[in-house]
Enzyme design. Structure first.
Site: not given
Length: 341
Positions: A132, A157
Site C-alpha cells: 500500500s 494498517y
C-alpha cells in the site's frame, strides 16, 4: 497470457481489486481459485454480488475461508497446487485500524504468514502481494519511490503492510520464493469499496447529506483507476523476479534484493487536490455537494504521489486513465447498481 499458468490462486477474490483481477483472468481463459472470508467490514452483499459474476465462469472455484485459518489455507494449496498466488486479502482501512487493531494482525500478519507457508510448501512459482502507499507514512520527499526507506508508518494498517514486505523478502531469501510487492495508490472505480472516499461522497451527495472533508480539503491523492491497477498486476504476474546481481548490502536498495524479490508502485503519477476530486463527482452526478470541513484524521497522510519509473522501465506500462473518465465510470455503475435515475 492464456495458458501461461495452469492455476492462479487469488485471495480476497470477492474484494474490489480481487474481483476485477479474477474476472480479467477468467475472461482470458485461466483457471482461477478464489478465497475470501466475506467478512462484514463493509456490506457483504456487494461482495456476494461480485462473486455471483465470477461464479458464472466454469474455470472459477471459490472457497469461503479465512486466511488466519492455517489448516484451511494449507488444504486449499494442497488440493489446487497453484503456480501463481496473488494475495489481495487484507483487513483494509487506515481509520478502522484505530478501532480494531486485532483484525489487522489476524488478517495481515497471521494470514499472510499462512500464504507464505503455502507458497513455500507447494513450490509456487510467483507470489504477488498487495502492499500500500500507506507504507510511506511520515515520508515527505515526493514523489514516493520504492527506493526510499519506509521506516516511519503512521497507522497500524501501514505497519502491517510494511511487515508483509519484510516477511516476503525473508521467504525469498530463505526458500527462493519469487515475490513481488505492489504498492497501490488510492484505487477507485466500479464495484469499489463503500468505505473509500469516492463511494462515500457519491452516496452522501445522492442522498442529500453533507460529505466529510478531512484536513479542510487540503489533501492530495494519487487516485488510480481500477483497470490500470489490474493491467499492472497482470503484467507483473507474468514476470517472476530474479535476484539483483548489482545489489549491495553496504548501500541496500529497498526495492530489490540479491534474493528474487521486487517492489513496485502502481499509481497514476498525478496527485489530485481533494476539492478537484469532489468537483469531478459533482459534475458526473450533476449535483452540488454540501461540505463538512474537518481536521486531518489520525493515521492519515496529507499527500500521496507515486514514482512509477520502475514500473515503466520493467514492464513498459504506467497508469494513465484520466480522473474525469474514471469517476464517470464509477458514477454510471453506482447509478445502475442502486437503481438511481
Amino acid at each position: 497470457m492464456k495458458n501461461d499458468f495452469e492455476t492462479i490462486l487469488i485471495t480476497g477474490a470477492a474484494g474490489f481489486i480481487g474481483f476485477h483481477l479474477s474476472r480479467r483472468l477468467l475472461e482470458e481463459g485461466h483457471r482461477v481459485v478464489g478465497l475470501d472470508n466475506l467478512n462484514p467490514y463493509y456490506d457483504p452483499k456487494l461482495k456476494k454480488d461480485r462473486l455471483a459474476i465470477l461464479k458464472k465462469f466454469d474455470d472459477f472455484l471459490f472457497y469461503k475461508a479465512d486466511l488466519k485459518d492455517r489448516e484451511a489455507v494449507n488444504e486449499i494449496f494442497s488440493k489446487n497446487r497453484p503456480e501463481v498466488v496473488v494475495n489481495l486479502a487484507a483487513q483494509a482501512g487506515v481509520r478502522y485500524s484505530l478501532k480494531n487493531p486485532g483484525a489487522y494482525i489476524d488478517a495481515n500478519i497471521v494470514g499472510f504468514l499462512n500464504v507464505l507457508e503455502g507458497c513455500r510448501n507447494f513450490m509456487v512459482k510467483h507470489l504477488v502481494f498487495a502492499s500500500s502507499s500507506s507504507v510511506y507514512g511520515a515520508n515527505k520527499k515526493m514523489p514516493f519511490s520504492v527506493h526510499h526507506n519506509v521506516d516511519h508508518p503512521v497507522s497500524l494498517y501501514a505497519a502491517t503492510k510494511k511487515s508483509n514486505e519484510l516477511m516476503a523478502h525473508t521467504y525469498s531469501h530463505l526458500y527462493g520464493l519469487p515475490s513481488t510487492g505492489l504498492r497501490f495508490f488510492t484505487v477507485y472505480g466500479p464495484w469499489g469499496r463503500p468505505d473509500m472516499a469516492l463511494f462515500l461522497f457519491t452516496r452522501a451527495i445522492t442522498e442529500g447529506r453533507p460529505i466529510q472533508v478531512f484536513n479542510h480539503g487540503k489533501m492530495r491523492r494519487d487516485f488510480t483507476y481500477i483497470d490500470d491497477i489490474i493491467e499492472g498486476v497482470v503484467r507483473v504476474m507474468k514476470s517472476p523476479p530474479e535476484g539483483n546481481q548489482a545489489w549491495d548490502g553496504r548501500a541496500p536498495d529497498p526495492a530489490s534484493s540479491y534474493a528474487p524479490y521486487r517492489l513496485f508502485n502502481i499509481g497514476n503519477n498525478k496527485p489530485v487536490e481533494l476539492m478537484e476530486f469532489i468537483a469531478e463527482i459533482e459534475k458526473a452526478l450533476n449535483r452540488q455537494a454540501r461540505l463538512e470541513l474537518l481536521e486531518l484524521q489520525p493515521g492519515d497522510v496529507p499527500e500521496t504521489y507515486a514514482d512509477v519509473s520502475d514500473l515503466m522501465t520493467t514492464f513498459g506500462f504506467r497508469p494513465d486513465t484520466p480522473l474525469e473518465k474514471g469517476i464517470r465510470e464509477f458514477v454510471k455503475w453506482y447509478a445502475e447498481y442502486y437503481g438511481l435515475e
